[in-house]
Enzyme design. Structure first.
Site, PDB file in Angstrom:
ATOM      1  N   ASP A   1     -91.798  22.600 102.694  1.00 14.84           N
ATOM      2  CA  ASP A   1     -91.376  23.960 103.032  1.00 14.84           C
ATOM      3  C   ASP A   1     -92.549  24.930 103.095  1.00 14.84           C
ATOM      4  OD1 ASP A   1     -89.588  25.911 103.626  1.00 14.84           O
ATOM      5  OD2 ASP A   1     -88.704  26.066 101.625  1.00 14.84           O
TER       6      ASP A   1
ATOM      7  N   LYS B   1     -82.867  29.752 114.522  1.00 10.41           N
ATOM      8  CA  LYS B   1     -83.934  28.771 114.290  1.00 10.41           C
ATOM      9  C   LYS B   1     -84.181  27.882 115.499  1.00 10.41           C
ATOM     10  CE  LYS B   1     -80.815  26.110 111.493  1.00 10.41           C
ATOM     11  NZ  LYS B   1     -80.737  24.910 110.755  1.00 10.41           N
TER      12      LYS B   1
HETATM   13  C1  TSB Z   1     -87.330  25.734 106.117  1.00  7.40           C
HETATM   14  N1  TSB Z   1     -85.082  27.922 104.036  1.00  7.40           N
HETATM   15  C2  TSB Z   1     -85.395  26.966 105.047  1.00  7.40           C
HETATM   16  C3  TSB Z   1     -86.801  26.434 104.860  1.00  7.40           C
HETATM   17  O1  TSB Z   1     -87.692  27.498 104.551  1.00  7.40           O
HETATM   18  C4  TSB Z   1     -84.357  25.823 104.970  1.00  7.40           C
HETATM   19  O2  TSB Z   1     -83.951  25.444 103.888  1.00  7.40           O
HETATM   20  N2  TSB Z   1     -83.991  25.299 106.124  1.00  7.40           N
HETATM   21  S1  TSB Z   1     -82.929  24.127 106.317  1.00  7.40           S
HETATM   22  O3  TSB Z   1     -81.719  24.433 105.633  1.00  7.40           O
HETATM   23  O4  TSB Z   1     -82.826  23.887 107.714  1.00  7.40           O
HETATM   24  O5  TSB Z   1     -83.523  22.847 105.645  1.00  7.40           O
HETATM   25  C5  TSB Z   1     -84.808  22.371 106.011  1.00  7.40           C
HETATM   26  C6  TSB Z   1     -84.768  20.936 106.456  1.00  7.40           C
HETATM   27  O6  TSB Z   1     -84.255  20.123 105.416  1.00  7.40           O
HETATM   28  C7  TSB Z   1     -83.852  20.641 107.644  1.00  7.40           C
HETATM   29  O7  TSB Z   1     -84.503  20.939 108.845  1.00  7.40           O
HETATM   30  C8  TSB Z   1     -83.597  19.150 107.474  1.00  7.40           C
HETATM   31  O8  TSB Z   1     -84.615  18.401 108.104  1.00  7.40           O
HETATM   32  C9  TSB Z   1     -83.706  18.932 105.971  1.00  7.40           C
HETATM   33  N3  TSB Z   1     -82.388  18.716 105.330  1.00  7.40           N
HETATM   34  C10 TSB Z   1     -81.365  19.587 105.282  1.00  7.40           C
HETATM   35  N4  TSB Z   1     -80.321  19.060 104.604  1.00  7.40           N
HETATM   36  C11 TSB Z   1     -80.705  17.825 104.203  1.00  7.40           C
HETATM   37  C12 TSB Z   1     -80.076  16.779 103.455  1.00  7.40           C
HETATM   38  N5  TSB Z   1     -78.856  16.917 102.974  1.00  7.40           N
HETATM   39  N6  TSB Z   1     -80.760  15.623 103.240  1.00  7.40           N
HETATM   40  C13 TSB Z   1     -82.017  15.491 103.711  1.00  7.40           C
HETATM   41  N7  TSB Z   1     -82.662  16.440 104.410  1.00  7.40           N
HETATM   42  C14 TSB Z   1     -82.021  17.596 104.660  1.00  7.40           C
HETATM   43 ZN    ZN Z   2     -86.650  29.254 103.619  1.00 14.27          ZN
END
Ligand code: TSB
Ligand code: ZN
Length: 586
Positions: free
Chosen positions: A326, A412
């Site tokens: 992140d 996004k």
């Molecule tokens: C990028 N706040 C933002 C961060 O700063 C964020 O949390 N974005 S998100 O919700 O899109 O999550 C980031 C990434 O985590 C997603 O693009 C995805 O690749 C991964 N992700 C989300 N949920 C899961 C999950 N349940 N298991 C594994 N990876 C996940």
């Molecule tokens: Zn974030």
């Protein structure tokens, strides 16, 4: 792999095949009641309530046989239109259909059903003209599915199948399906001892085994170096926060259903964090910033917890405990475009290193109707969405738009990839946020000495290490590039009795050069040991015979290749080190 849902003709055929399945089930299990039977990317399914009966995988052949029989009989499929009253009367014995009909509005849509011989189903259609047209189909699997997808409801049995126009298409599809199953990261993860799950820890809470942990560490080092070069500052923060923190950010109001429930410690209320943004906002707020300091890029490999439905968790791909790669970038409004471009370029750069070529950019927008999920400020949303479109057009990258996929705080750009099994998932993401900086009252001092609110770009290049590793396992089919491979070299003396000592010396030398090497000097046949090295997918197999021992050379064979190359040992070390340093797929 073909997407059945997107092919109109095939889609109709598969839908008709779902009816055929229901008819056959009704013949064999007269008490069966039917919920819905839609067409999906992979074919079709039907959700069925069988009372106390259970359909197992081995029963599918029997059902398929009945389907073939009915199809051969060749009944016409006839559409009938009904008033709501007539429909309720007709389906009065099936509470599931009554549920569907009672929620239908006659003024909005025509209520119709389709009859084929002794079976009638409520359906919008369209369908093929006769069951005779359904020749090349296959039932694929059976699983449980909550009625209406709600865990509080009864579990129905979901039977999956697929139908094609031609026999050859079905055969090809089934072959592809078999190959995909072999690539499934859950299968390879088990074989190569990369990760495990145990119900005592919990569903969706993977344990990374030494081999998997080694790969993950390499990924962490790789992206850490790249981010450091690009001016990121990495931090560590705890994976809990108070409820108030998430009330301030808005997660509590807009993201609660994705979070683990609150826990009380003394008088304080905590949650396991689902995202890291609030912690990073507070780090930004810890100091006064001038416009000259921006962009400020706060990065973290941060563990998050999310509630994912138990039916949705999948290996490392969809987990409940995850680690994001992140970062939150705090920028001035004149820096949005430039900074966003840098993130997209980093994504493209990383994908090239990993040889990832099949992906799609998705611009994820809010659903203006959904006031519960999305923060209610149309002006702010329009501004953020238009800014993103502007940047994307400037970058000239092709993308498609998806309504209702935005984060609650902003639109996004997501990168979508297709796993071996199951629907597409998001890997990388880059998000534009005008909201959280306001909620946390962040500011910087502009060139006139006045306070301004920065804008935040949330981004995760790998997404999570979990999901990226799952994808990488499937992309490489478990044959990792050398820099990532848990074992990089396997040393095999032809005859351990004669060359064992020399082979041990070579192994120790490679170890001293920080190469991950294993010696196989077991008293097994050479062919057996070579085969095992191949199946374990080690990138380099080194074979030591008398010639090599005499000449101080080694002979190596690359994974998946037949020919061997003989080189001086120093040359081999250099070649390996070069390849590892490059950190490329090939
Ligand atoms: C990028 N706040 C933002 C961060 O700063 C964020 O949390 N974005 S998100 O919700 O899109 O999550 C980031 C990434 O985590 C997603 O693009 C995805 O690749 C991964 N992700 C989300 N949920 C899961 C999950 N349940 N298991 C594994 N990876 C996940
Ligand atoms: Zn974030």
């Amino acid at each position: 792999m073909i997407n059945i849902k997107e092919d109109e003709k095939l889609s109709i055929k598969n839908h008709s095949c779902a009816h055929l399945l229901a008819q056959a089930v009704k013949h064999l299990y007269p008490n069966a009641k039917f919920w819905v039977g839609p067409v999906i990317e992979e074919g079709f399914y039907y959700d069925i309530d069988l009372g106390d009966d259970v359909i197992k995988e081995e029963d599918l052949a029997k059902i398929e046989k009945e389907m073939k029989k009915i199809a051969k009989d060749g009944k016409n499929i006839i559409r009938e239109e009904l008033t709501k009253e007539e429909a309720l009367e007709k389906f009065k014995d099936d509470p599931y259909k009554v549920d569907l009909i009672s929620r239908m509005d006659e003024k909005e849509e025509v209520i119709s059903c389709y009859r084929q011989g002794d079976f009638t189903d409520l359906c919008r259609g369209p369908h093929v003209a006769s069951t005779k047209e359904l020749k090349y189909f296959k039932l694929l699997k059976v699983s449980g599915a909550y009625w209406k997808g709600d865990a509080k409801n009864k579990v129905l049995q979901r039977i999956y199948g697929v139908c094609f126009e031609q026999e050859k298409d079905l055969e090809d599809y089934l072959k592809e399906l078999e190959e995909a199953k072999l690539r499934d990261h859950r299968k390879i993860g088990k074989e190569q001892e990369l990760f495990m799950v145990n119900e005592l820890v919990g569903a969706g809470m993977p344990l990374w085994l030494p081999n998997g942990a080694l790969i993950r560490k390499q990924l962490e080092n790789y992206i850490y170096e790249k981010e450091q070069e690009l001016g990121y500052q990495h931090v560590y923060t705890p994976c809990v926060g108070t409820v108030n923190l998430y009330k301030t950010s808005g997660h509590w109001d807009h993201y609660k259903e994705n979070m683990f429930p609150m826990m009380k410690v003394d008088e304080e209320e905590f949650v396991l964090r689902p995202m890291n943004c609030p912690h990073h906002m507070l780090i930004y707020k810890n100091k006064i910033h001038s416009y000259r300091d921006l962009p400020i890029r706060i990065g973290e490999f941060a563990t998050d917890f999310r509630y994912e439905a138990s039916g949705a968790v999948k290996g490392l791909e969809r987990v409940r405990a995850m680690c994001q790669n992140d970062a939150h970038l705090f920028v001035r409004s004149d820096q949005i475009g430039e900074e966003f471009k840098k993130v997209v370029n980093l994504i493209l750069d990383v994908y090239e290193d990993f040889g990832i070529t099949k992906y799609k950019f998705r611009l994820s927008l809010r659903d203006p109707e959904d006031k519960e999920k999305y923060f209610d400020d149309d002006k702010m949303w329009d501004e953020a969405e238009n800014k993103l479109r502007e940047v994307l057009n400037e970058l000239e990258i092709p993308y498609f738009e998806a309504i209702g996929e935005a984060a609650f705080y902003g639109p996004k750009l997501d990168v979508e990839v297709k796993p071996a099994v199951g629907p597409e998932v998001t890997l990388s993401t880059c998000q534009l946020d005008f909201l959280l900086p306001r909620r946390f009252e962040l500011n910087y001092i502009d060139n006139k000495g006045e306070k301004q609110t920065p804008i935040v770009i949330h981004r995760a290049i790998f997404g999570t290490f979990d999901r990226f590793t799952a994808f990488l396992i499937e992309e490489t089919k478990g044959a990792f590039p050398t820099w990532l491979s848990p074992v990089q070299v396997k040393v095999i003396p032809v005859n351990p009795e004669f060359q064992g000592e020399y082979a041990k010396k070579i192994t120790d030398l490679l170890k001293s050069k920080k190469i991950r090497v294993e010696l196989d000097d077991r008293n097994e046949k050479l062919s057996y040991r070579l085969r095992e090295a191949q199946t374990s997918k080690v990138p380099y197999t080194v074979i030591i015979g008398d010639q090599e021992k005499e000449n101080h050379t080694i002979s190596y064979r690359l994974f998946g290749q037949k020919e061997t190359t003989t080189v001086k040992i120093e040359e081999f070390v250099e070649l390996l080190q070069e390849e590892i340093k490059r950190k490329k797929r090939k």
